[in-house]
Write a protein that holds these residues in place. Sequence first.
Motif, PDB file in Angstrom:
ATOM      1  N   ASP A 134      15.223  -4.929  -8.449  1.00  0.00           N
ATOM      2  CA  ASP A 134      14.343  -4.375  -7.417  1.00  0.00           C
ATOM      3  C   ASP A 134      13.216  -3.537  -8.009  1.00  0.00           C
ATOM      4  OD1 ASP A 134      16.054  -2.466  -8.286  1.00  0.00           O
ATOM      5  OD2 ASP A 134      16.507  -1.634  -6.316  1.00  0.00           O
ATOM      6  N   SER A 135      13.051  -3.644  -9.325  1.00  0.00           N
ATOM      7  CA  SER A 135      11.919  -2.957  -9.953  1.00  0.00           C
ATOM      8  C   SER A 135      10.731  -3.897  -9.945  1.00  0.00           C
ATOM      9  CB  SER A 135      12.277  -2.562 -11.383  1.00  0.00           C
ATOM     10  OG  SER A 135      11.143  -2.058 -12.042  1.00  0.00           O
ATOM     11  N   VAL A 136      10.027  -3.933  -8.824  1.00  0.00           N
ATOM     12  CA  VAL A 136       8.972  -4.918  -8.653  1.00  0.00           C
ATOM     13  C   VAL A 136       7.659  -4.247  -8.261  1.00  0.00           C
ATOM     14  CG1 VAL A 136      10.554  -6.762  -8.018  1.00  0.00           C
ATOM     15  CG2 VAL A 136       9.611  -5.257  -6.249  1.00  0.00           C
ATOM     16  N   ALA A 137       6.604  -5.032  -8.345  1.00  0.00           N
ATOM     17  CA  ALA A 137       5.295  -4.520  -7.961  1.00  0.00           C
ATOM     18  C   ALA A 137       4.955  -4.959  -6.545  1.00  0.00           C
ATOM     19  CB  ALA A 137       4.251  -5.053  -8.929  1.00  0.00           C
ATOM     20  N   GLN A 138       4.147  -4.160  -5.878  1.00  0.00           N
ATOM     21  CA  GLN A 138       3.631  -4.603  -4.594  1.00  0.00           C
ATOM     22  C   GLN A 138       2.184  -4.157  -4.462  1.00  0.00           C
ATOM     23  OE1 GLN A 138       6.426  -1.871  -2.180  1.00  0.00           O
ATOM     24  NE2 GLN A 138       4.583  -2.040  -0.929  1.00  0.00           N
ATOM     25  N   GLN A 139       1.422  -4.977  -3.775  1.00  0.00           N
ATOM     26  CA  GLN A 139       0.021  -4.626  -3.610  1.00  0.00           C
ATOM     27  C   GLN A 139      -0.125  -3.610  -2.489  1.00  0.00           C
ATOM     28  OE1 GLN A 139      -3.004  -7.314  -1.849  1.00  0.00           O
ATOM     29  NE2 GLN A 139      -4.034  -7.170  -3.837  1.00  0.00           N
ATOM     30  N   LEU A 140      -0.775  -2.496  -2.811  1.00  0.00           N
ATOM     31  CA  LEU A 140      -1.024  -1.480  -1.797  1.00  0.00           C
ATOM     32  C   LEU A 140      -2.333  -1.756  -1.070  1.00  0.00           C
ATOM     33  CD1 LEU A 140      -0.184   1.752  -3.791  1.00  0.00           C
ATOM     34  CD2 LEU A 140       1.242   0.592  -2.104  1.00  0.00           C
TER      35      LEU A 140
ATOM     36  N   THR B 153       4.287   8.706  -3.993  1.00  0.00           N
ATOM     37  CA  THR B 153       3.987   8.628  -2.560  1.00  0.00           C
ATOM     38  C   THR B 153       2.623   9.242  -2.261  1.00  0.00           C
ATOM     39  OG1 THR B 153       6.345   8.886  -2.165  1.00  0.00           O
ATOM     40  CG2 THR B 153       4.886   9.227  -0.279  1.00  0.00           C
ATOM     41  N   ARG B 154       2.360  10.406  -2.860  1.00  0.00           N
ATOM     42  CA  ARG B 154       1.066  11.056  -2.619  1.00  0.00           C
ATOM     43  C   ARG B 154      -0.075  10.222  -3.162  1.00  0.00           C
ATOM     44  NH1 ARG B 154       1.575  16.481  -5.449  1.00  0.00           N
ATOM     45  NH2 ARG B 154      -0.587  16.820  -4.813  1.00  0.00           N
ATOM     46  N   MET B 155       0.155   9.617  -4.338  1.00  0.00           N
ATOM     47  CA  MET B 155      -0.899   8.819  -4.961  1.00  0.00           C
ATOM     48  C   MET B 155      -1.251   7.609  -4.089  1.00  0.00           C
ATOM     49  SD  MET B 155      -2.778   8.678  -7.726  1.00  0.00           S
ATOM     50  CE  MET B 155      -2.353   8.764  -9.463  1.00  0.00           C
ATOM     51  N   ALA B 156      -0.226   6.967  -3.532  1.00  0.00           N
ATOM     52  CA  ALA B 156      -0.472   5.807  -2.668  1.00  0.00           C
ATOM     53  C   ALA B 156      -1.306   6.228  -1.455  1.00  0.00           C
ATOM     54  CB  ALA B 156       0.861   5.196  -2.221  1.00  0.00           C
ATOM     55  N   ARG B 157      -1.032   7.421  -0.951  1.00  0.00           N
ATOM     56  CA  ARG B 157      -1.776   7.922   0.199  1.00  0.00           C
ATOM     57  C   ARG B 157      -3.244   8.184  -0.166  1.00  0.00           C
ATOM     58  NH1 ARG B 157       0.604  13.003   1.373  1.00  0.00           N
ATOM     59  NH2 ARG B 157       2.587  11.903   1.513  1.00  0.00           N
ATOM     60  N   CYS B 158      -3.457   8.785  -1.358  1.00  0.00           N
ATOM     61  CA  CYS B 158      -4.838   9.040  -1.810  1.00  0.00           C
ATOM     62  C   CYS B 158      -5.634   7.754  -1.911  1.00  0.00           C
ATOM     63  CB  CYS B 158      -4.863   9.645  -3.209  1.00  0.00           C
ATOM     64  SG  CYS B 158      -4.109  11.223  -3.338  1.00  0.00           S
ATOM     65  N   ILE B 159      -4.983   6.723  -2.441  1.00  0.00           N
ATOM     66  CA  ILE B 159      -5.689   5.453  -2.606  1.00  0.00           C
ATOM     67  C   ILE B 159      -5.996   4.855  -1.247  1.00  0.00           C
ATOM     68  CG2 ILE B 159      -5.453   3.084  -3.446  1.00  0.00           C
ATOM     69  CD1 ILE B 159      -3.930   4.226  -5.852  1.00  0.00           C
ATOM     70  N   ARG B 160      -5.022   4.908  -0.343  1.00  0.00           N
ATOM     71  CA  ARG B 160      -5.247   4.380   1.011  1.00  0.00           C
ATOM     72  C   ARG B 160      -6.457   5.057   1.657  1.00  0.00           C
ATOM     73  NH1 ARG B 160      -1.210   6.452   5.279  1.00  0.00           N
ATOM     74  NH2 ARG B 160      -2.714   8.158   5.140  1.00  0.00           N
ATOM     75  N   ASP B 161      -6.521   6.391   1.485  1.00  0.00           N
ATOM     76  CA  ASP B 161      -7.581   7.173   2.138  1.00  0.00           C
ATOM     77  C   ASP B 161      -8.845   7.277   1.301  1.00  0.00           C
ATOM     78  OD1 ASP B 161      -5.634   7.554   4.008  1.00  0.00           O
ATOM     79  OD2 ASP B 161      -5.129   9.601   3.371  1.00  0.00           O
ATOM     80  N   ARG B 162      -8.847   6.640   0.140  1.00  0.00           N
ATOM     81  CA  ARG B 162      -9.968   6.770  -0.796  1.00  0.00           C
ATOM     82  C   ARG B 162     -10.325   8.240  -1.017  1.00  0.00           C
ATOM     83  NH1 ARG B 162     -11.720   1.600   1.718  1.00  0.00           N
ATOM     84  NH2 ARG B 162     -12.488   2.775   3.482  1.00  0.00           N
TER      85      ARG B 162
END
Lengths: 398, 398
Positions: A132-138, A190-199
């Motif tokens: 379950d150590s996989v990549a996913q596109q955000l 988790t925070r990093m994914a949010r930053c990227i989502r929100d640019r």
Amino acid sequence: QLRTTTTVATCRDFTEDRLWLNGVEVDAGQPRLQACLREVRRLARKRRGDDAAAPLSLSYKVHVASENNFPTAAGLASSASGYACLVSALARLYSVEGELSEVARRGSGSACRSMLGGFVQWQRGERPDGRDSVAQQLQPETHWPELSVLVLVVSGEKKAVGSTAGMQTSVDTSPLLKYRAEVVVPERMTRMARCIRDRDFETFGQLTMQDSNQFHATCLDTFPPIFYLNDVSQRIIALAHRFNAHHGRTKVGQPLPHGPVVGTVPLSPCPCSQVAYTFDAGPNAVIFMLEDTVDEFVEVVRRSFPPASNGDQFLRGRPVGTAVLPEELVSAVVVDPAPGAIHYILHTKVWGGRGTDPSAPCCPLTHLLSPQPGPGPQLLDDPSQHLLGPDGLPCRSA
Amino acid sequence: QLRTTTTVATCRDFTEDRLWLNGVEVDAGQPRLQACLREVRRLARKRRGDDAAAPLSLSYKVHVASENNFPTAAGLASSASGYACLVSALARLYSVEGELSEVARRGSGSACRSMLGGFVQWQRGERPDGRDSVAQQLQPETHWPELSVLVLVVSGEKKAVGSTAGMQTSVDTSPLLKYRAEVVVPERMTRMARCIRDRDFETFGQLTMQDSNQFHATCLDTFPPIFYLNDVSQRIIALAHRFNAHHGRTKVGQPLPHGPVVGTVPLSPCPCSQVAYTFDAGPNAVIFMLEDTVDEFVEVVRRSFPPASNGDQFLRGRPVGTAVLPEELVSAVVVDPAPGAIHYILHTKVWGGRGTDPSAPCCPLTHLLSPQPGPGPQLLDDPSQHLLGPDGLPCRSA
């Protein structure tokens, strides 16, 4: 653009698996290649159920030809894109669809990330077997086109420590690494994914810098310690903080109190990430910024690390415009120049990072969660680009 | 020997508290001095009970004269020994006995350690008011006479970050520091005390190095990061590990497998601590070793960092003998010499470390648990050495 091209073919007449890398035949029995092959076949078998009449038998041998348009050290094994491309091609051959990053991961840890383009998250996973150590596109490649990257290549860099050896020693000897892996990284991810989502470059930048620093802190907590940052890296870090602090002052309209320091340089607390550094297993800096900062920051780097010779090869990659620096910026930011300390600057749009397994997070967060080169694996329909001919042998063998 | 001498006097005729530092009168109202004075008086009052007829009234004003035979930056406030000496003198004046390190701590955090000689442990304490953050003597000065110290003073050192400012930023911004303080340090403190009790240099050395590295790791995890180690510090660390690895090989009789690395230098795992480094808030190295290693290691340092000029001031402090290095030691340990990188070597028997409060353990363990200079505060019975005359004024005022 850097890329790998791979062609796979299968035929009842093939007597053995064969593999050509950049035109040279090498051993196709290597375990990682065979593991990928086995896994794609297993998925194909599962998909087809008991349809034994499938025209393309899963028992036939395969021929693989793979070429990189960039130098490789040790063939397929060293190349995340090599395995990502191989698995994509095999999947197409056997008509397997869906999530394949777990398969690519059997070839190379970071290959699972290369199965996708754009902003990719590599998950640590829970299972001991790593399935379950996989990549996913955000986010797709087009999500944040303003994000730019400068790689500052430090002069006189010696051969770095192999990342795998260093990583294992860190896992074995650093108490701080354990805490980082279990407590800090999941929350930051988790925070990093949010930053990227929100640019949100502001927070993205701060997290990127903090996480790079913490990665190198765990290297130092390793015994014996590992140092990837040298004096020039430290200068680059100080420069980035001065640059950010100056722009922070400019924006809020008044000087900030002097806070902590890097080396001997007083710094302001950084409410404003114009540029954000991250360092891999070596002294070279990767610096993220938005497009409209590139020209100015390149000029700041050029003033701080004047090119050793005539400097015509100092700027590489994408074009950079000229910038005239305000005098107060120069006096606040460009202190104590170090001629020749930077070999060259590479301007690019993407940074793939190094392949590092997040189950032992001996790498900065930006390597687990980073803009990937290009759109991910693509099918080449044009037969003239195929590497194997109708006879199943390389079209342009060495 | 570096020391502070302090004389205190009290008299019903004194109209105000007065303080002379190195012959110059300064403000005696400074809060830290008054806090020490108040606390000693409180203990005296407690001790005497209601004996109001005590000849030496606790309400009389005091005169204090204090001199250091070493340069001080900011008088009493900067000097752990200054407060330790003051509190010892006040305690004698008011006939207070017993545990005074808690009182000295009100003057300067590390003064509590200077109240005792020999091997002293500074306990973190549990109480929010810090009253139980005190020092205790683990072993007397005579316990481990073979323990020797070399301070390698790095050339071109610039002014370091103030340790208090850096410490607060670390506490505020480093997740790893929190883990270090709560989990790692208490356990290491116990192990360190055991090593000292058993005179186990092997384990003492390894703990010392690991803990120095971890301290600097938390500095790097601070945001913005703090770098105290520079390239020369990194070279010294690599040299120490090579030296230990070489002696490890010599002792076990066969080469060890190459393990982790420092910078670009492959190192063996270290089963043998001949020398152990620790770094304070700066690039200078403090190196512990047993007496019989000093001559050889000094010669190794001299070969690795050849003195810049004629080198007549390269060795300072206690005398060092000559050593002839075996050829295989030189070729294994002395690689890539850096002329002039070390300014000088100080050979000493003790290392007091810097004053740092263990309630925020932004310091290496050796600063909490370290051999202290000399036997601790001593009473000077000879009146000719007193700094105040019979009139309560300095004998040699400026």
